[in-house]
Scaffold this motif. Structure first.
Motif, PDB file in Angstrom:
ATOM      1  N   PRO A 183       0.812  -1.223   0.000  1.00 42.59           N
ATOM      2  CA  PRO A 183       0.000   0.000   0.000  1.00 42.59           C
ATOM      3  C   PRO A 183       0.848   1.277   0.000  1.00 42.59           C
ATOM      4  O   PRO A 183       1.786   1.393   0.774  1.00 42.59           O
ATOM      5  N   SER A 184       0.509   2.188  -0.903  1.00 40.39           N
ATOM      6  CA  SER A 184       1.187   3.486  -0.940  1.00 40.39           C
ATOM      7  C   SER A 184       0.709   4.304   0.257  1.00 40.39           C
ATOM      8  O   SER A 184      -0.299   3.976   0.897  1.00 40.39           O
ATOM      9  N   ALA A 185       1.413   5.426   0.523  1.00 42.94           N
ATOM     10  CA  ALA A 185       1.079   6.253   1.689  1.00 42.94           C
ATOM     11  C   ALA A 185      -0.356   6.800   1.582  1.00 42.94           C
ATOM     12  O   ALA A 185      -1.090   6.836   2.568  1.00 42.94           O
ATOM     13  N   ASP A 186      -0.772   7.201   0.367  1.00 41.65           N
ATOM     14  CA  ASP A 186      -2.122   7.766   0.263  1.00 41.65           C
ATOM     15  C   ASP A 186      -3.192   6.675   0.355  1.00 41.65           C
ATOM     16  O   ASP A 186      -4.257   6.896   0.936  1.00 41.65           O
ATOM     17  N   LEU A 187      -2.886   5.480  -0.141  1.00 42.28           N
ATOM     18  CA  LEU A 187      -3.845   4.380   0.026  1.00 42.28           C
ATOM     19  C   LEU A 187      -3.976   4.010   1.512  1.00 42.28           C
ATOM     20  O   LEU A 187      -5.078   3.753   2.004  1.00 42.28           O
ATOM     21  N   ARG A 188      -2.863   4.025   2.224  1.00 46.54           N
ATOM     22  CA  ARG A 188      -2.904   3.714   3.657  1.00 46.54           C
ATOM     23  C   ARG A 188      -3.878   4.657   4.378  1.00 46.54           C
ATOM     24  O   ARG A 188      -4.703   4.226   5.180  1.00 46.54           O
ATOM     25  N   ALA A 241     -13.783  17.667   3.924  1.00 50.71           N
ATOM     26  CA  ALA A 241     -14.250  18.934   3.357  1.00 50.71           C
ATOM     27  C   ALA A 241     -13.963  20.121   4.282  1.00 50.71           C
ATOM     28  O   ALA A 241     -14.162  21.269   3.899  1.00 50.71           O
ATOM     29  N   LEU A 242     -13.495  19.849   5.497  1.00 53.97           N
ATOM     30  CA  LEU A 242     -13.295  20.928   6.478  1.00 53.97           C
ATOM     31  C   LEU A 242     -11.822  21.137   6.833  1.00 53.97           C
ATOM     32  O   LEU A 242     -11.348  22.268   6.892  1.00 53.97           O
ATOM     33  N   VAL A 243     -11.131  20.050   7.106  1.00 59.60           N
ATOM     34  CA  VAL A 243      -9.753  20.153   7.609  1.00 59.60           C
ATOM     35  C   VAL A 243      -8.775  20.019   6.442  1.00 59.60           C
ATOM     36  O   VAL A 243      -8.642  18.954   5.844  1.00 59.60           O
ATOM     37  N   ARG A 244      -8.112  21.112   6.101  1.00 58.94           N
ATOM     38  CA  ARG A 244      -7.129  21.111   5.012  1.00 58.94           C
ATOM     39  C   ARG A 244      -5.750  20.809   5.589  1.00 58.94           C
ATOM     40  O   ARG A 244      -5.344  21.395   6.593  1.00 58.94           O
ATOM     41  N   THR A 245      -5.060  19.894   4.943  1.00 58.93           N
ATOM     42  CA  THR A 245      -3.714  19.534   5.391  1.00 58.93           C
ATOM     43  C   THR A 245      -2.747  19.559   4.220  1.00 58.93           C
ATOM     44  O   THR A 245      -3.156  19.702   3.066  1.00 58.93           O
ATOM     45  N   ASP A 246      -1.459  19.382   4.536  1.00 61.47           N
ATOM     46  CA  ASP A 246      -0.490  19.123   3.468  1.00 61.47           C
ATOM     47  C   ASP A 246      -0.603  17.643   3.070  1.00 61.47           C
ATOM     48  O   ASP A 246      -1.559  16.973   3.455  1.00 61.47           O
ATOM     49  N   SER A 247       0.363  17.144   2.350  1.00 65.00           N
ATOM     50  CA  SER A 247       0.260  15.766   1.844  1.00 65.00           C
ATOM     51  C   SER A 247       1.173  14.796   2.599  1.00 65.00           C
ATOM     52  O   SER A 247       1.587  13.782   2.053  1.00 65.00           O
ATOM     53  N   THR A 248       1.468  15.120   3.857  1.00 64.15           N
ATOM     54  CA  THR A 248       2.248  14.201   4.679  1.00 64.15           C
ATOM     55  C   THR A 248       1.305  13.115   5.200  1.00 64.15           C
ATOM     56  O   THR A 248       0.778  13.194   6.311  1.00 64.15           O
ATOM     57  N   GLY A 275     -13.637  12.554  13.141  1.00 63.66           N
ATOM     58  CA  GLY A 275     -12.329  12.941  13.649  1.00 63.66           C
ATOM     59  C   GLY A 275     -11.231  12.344  12.786  1.00 63.66           C
ATOM     60  O   GLY A 275     -11.507  11.598  11.842  1.00 63.66           O
ATOM     61  N   PHE A 276      -9.971  12.703  13.093  1.00 59.98           N
ATOM     62  CA  PHE A 276      -8.797  11.969  12.604  1.00 59.98           C
ATOM     63  C   PHE A 276      -8.408  12.279  11.161  1.00 59.98           C
ATOM     64  O   PHE A 276      -7.284  12.055  10.767  1.00 59.98           O
ATOM     65  N   ILE A 277      -9.338  12.788  10.331  1.00 56.53           N
ATOM     66  CA  ILE A 277      -9.017  12.870   8.909  1.00 56.53           C
ATOM     67  C   ILE A 277      -9.137  14.285   8.370  1.00 56.53           C
ATOM     68  O   ILE A 277      -9.792  15.150   8.935  1.00 56.53           O
ATOM     69  N   GLY A 278      -8.468  14.509   7.264  1.00 60.27           N
ATOM     70  CA  GLY A 278      -8.545  15.764   6.544  1.00 60.27           C
ATOM     71  C   GLY A 278      -8.319  15.466   5.079  1.00 60.27           C
ATOM     72  O   GLY A 278      -8.424  14.315   4.653  1.00 60.27           O
ATOM     73  N   ALA A 279      -8.024  16.491   4.304  1.00 62.65           N
ATOM     74  CA  ALA A 279      -7.686  16.264   2.893  1.00 62.65           C
ATOM     75  C   ALA A 279      -6.650  17.287   2.466  1.00 62.65           C
ATOM     76  O   ALA A 279      -6.617  18.410   2.987  1.00 62.65           O
ATOM     77  N   ASP A 280      -5.801  16.893   1.515  1.00 59.32           N
ATOM     78  CA  ASP A 280      -4.807  17.838   0.998  1.00 59.32           C
ATOM     79  C   ASP A 280      -5.449  18.701  -0.091  1.00 59.32           C
ATOM     80  O   ASP A 280      -6.648  18.564  -0.381  1.00 59.32           O
ATOM     81  N   ALA A 281      -4.656  19.592  -0.693  1.00 56.82           N
ATOM     82  CA  ALA A 281      -5.211  20.541  -1.664  1.00 56.82           C
ATOM     83  C   ALA A 281      -5.782  19.833  -2.886  1.00 56.82           C
ATOM     84  O   ALA A 281      -6.646  20.373  -3.578  1.00 56.82           O
ATOM     85  N   LEU A 326      -4.315  12.480  10.625  1.00 53.84           N
ATOM     86  CA  LEU A 326      -3.543  13.385  11.490  1.00 53.84           C
ATOM     87  C   LEU A 326      -2.641  12.635  12.471  1.00 53.84           C
ATOM     88  O   LEU A 326      -2.061  13.245  13.354  1.00 53.84           O
ATOM     89  N   GLY A 327      -2.541  11.321  12.335  1.00 54.62           N
ATOM     90  CA  GLY A 327      -1.764  10.518  13.288  1.00 54.62           C
ATOM     91  C   GLY A 327      -2.707   9.806  14.229  1.00 54.62           C
ATOM     92  O   GLY A 327      -3.806  10.313  14.524  1.00 54.62           O
ATOM     93  N   ARG A 328      -2.302   8.623  14.722  1.00 55.29           N
ATOM     94  CA  ARG A 328      -3.176   7.822  15.582  1.00 55.29           C
ATOM     95  C   ARG A 328      -3.614   8.643  16.798  1.00 55.29           C
ATOM     96  O   ARG A 328      -2.837   9.424  17.355  1.00 55.29           O
TER      97      ARG A 328
END
Ligand code: ASP
Ligand code: MG
Length: 307
Positions: free
Chosen positions: A110-115, A148-155, A187-193, A200-202
């Motif tokens: 699994p790639s990082a984005d699939l994970r 749709a609410l929490v914007r993150t980078d792609s880490t 909770g826990f999730i966001g999306a990149d641009a 966001l980490g465990r």
């Protein structure tokens, strides 16, 4: 405006959901409420386990069966018949959406984005269940995906939040909310641009709830959990853990960053930035005082918060 965060054990059983419903009903006459929820207890661990075993021994059908049963058993214990039928159809429809994600697991590493897309499934299944339980109890509620609410980078795996874009997105969303409704945010999730799901980490739901509280200018964050407040360490893992009744926000921030308090290390950053108190309370013992984490100089307001 109050943000209420419920952890995995609070949403992971029919009893937990009944307590949650009571807590929401009691709070609703006094405040506008926004809920943030974790995955049902055990679900993120199961998802992480399948990722760890992929590609060799991943079995998407077993995964889908587990996810169906885990959610359906809780739903059956809390929803009445027509609501349960609607929820079951919705669960099946959602799971069929995740089939294409899960069937990639046996194919390749699994790639990082699939994970992150896999790890996010837990919260994406819990928020609709909590909203269904609230609606069945007469509280207007819809589930809201935090992508749709929490914007993150792609880490992927430990994404860094863009608080400026997050605030703009949350403000737009808030303007469309029904006045008397109680939205349930994953909770826990966001999306990149690019709109790709990130996590966001465990343990990141605490951080999500604090981010939402800050972006909504909430006056209080309540964190509902299965233990009676904050401890110096995780009481389930560490026998020397001691309960804490009150703490200053900057101290809590330092402790969490040092890996203590059993909360995501960044949980307090948005609360410090927004001067927002945190009240940690126990779903099984809602009348207990729990732990108050207050901005410096907030002592006078404590009695009113604890009521
Ligand atoms: N479900 C995620 C986890 O178990 C996030 C959370 O519970 O805070 O790590
Ligand atoms: Mg969890």
């Amino acid at each position: 405006m109050k943000v209420l965060k419920f952890g995995g054990t609070s949403v992971g059983s029919a009893d937990g959901l009944r307590s949650l419903t009571t807590i929401v009903k009691n709070g609703r006459p006094h405040h506008r409420l926004v809920l943030v929820v974790s995955a049902l207890s055990g679900v993120t661990d199961a998802l992480a386990g399948w990722l760890a075993r992929a590609p060799e021994t991943a079995d998407p059908d077993a995964a889908l069966r587990y996810l169906y049963t885990r959610h359906h058993v809780v739903a059956s214990g809390v929803l009445r018949r027509p609501a349960l039928q609607r929820y079951t159809a919705q669960l099946q429809e959602r799971l069929s959406r995740y089939t294409s994600i899960l069937t990639q697991l046996p194919a390749r590493r699994p790639s990082a984005d699939l994970r992150d897309a896999v790890l996010a499934i837990g919260e994406r299944l819990s928020a609709p269940l909590v909203a269904a339980a609230l609606r069945d109890a007469g509280v207007p509620s819809v589930a809201q995906d935090a992508a749709a609410l929490v914007r993150t980078d792609s880490t992927f795996g430990r994404a860094v939040v863009d608080t400026r874009v997050t605030r703009l997105q949350v403000t737009d969303w808030r303007a469309q909310l029904q006045d008397d409704g109680v939205p349930v945010v994953t909770g826990f999730i966001g999306a990149d641009a690019e709109g790709r799901t990130t996590t966001l980490g465990r343990g990141g739901s605490d951080y999500s709830a604090a981010l939402l509280a800050q972006a909504l200018d909430a006056h209080l964050l309540e964190r509902w959990t299965d233990v009676r407040g904050l401890y110096t360490a995780d009481p389930a893992q560490d026998a020397t853990a001691e309960p804490i009744h009150q703490l200053d926000l900057p101290d809590a921030q330092a402790l969490a960053r040092a890996g203590q308090l059993g909360m995501h290390p960044q949980s307090f950053d948005p609360l410090v930035a927004g001067n927002i108190p945190l009240h940690v309370r126990c779903t099984r013992a809602p009348t207990e005082k729990g732990t108050l984490v207050v901005p410096v100089g907030f002592t006078k307001r404590i009695t009113s918060l604890a009521s």
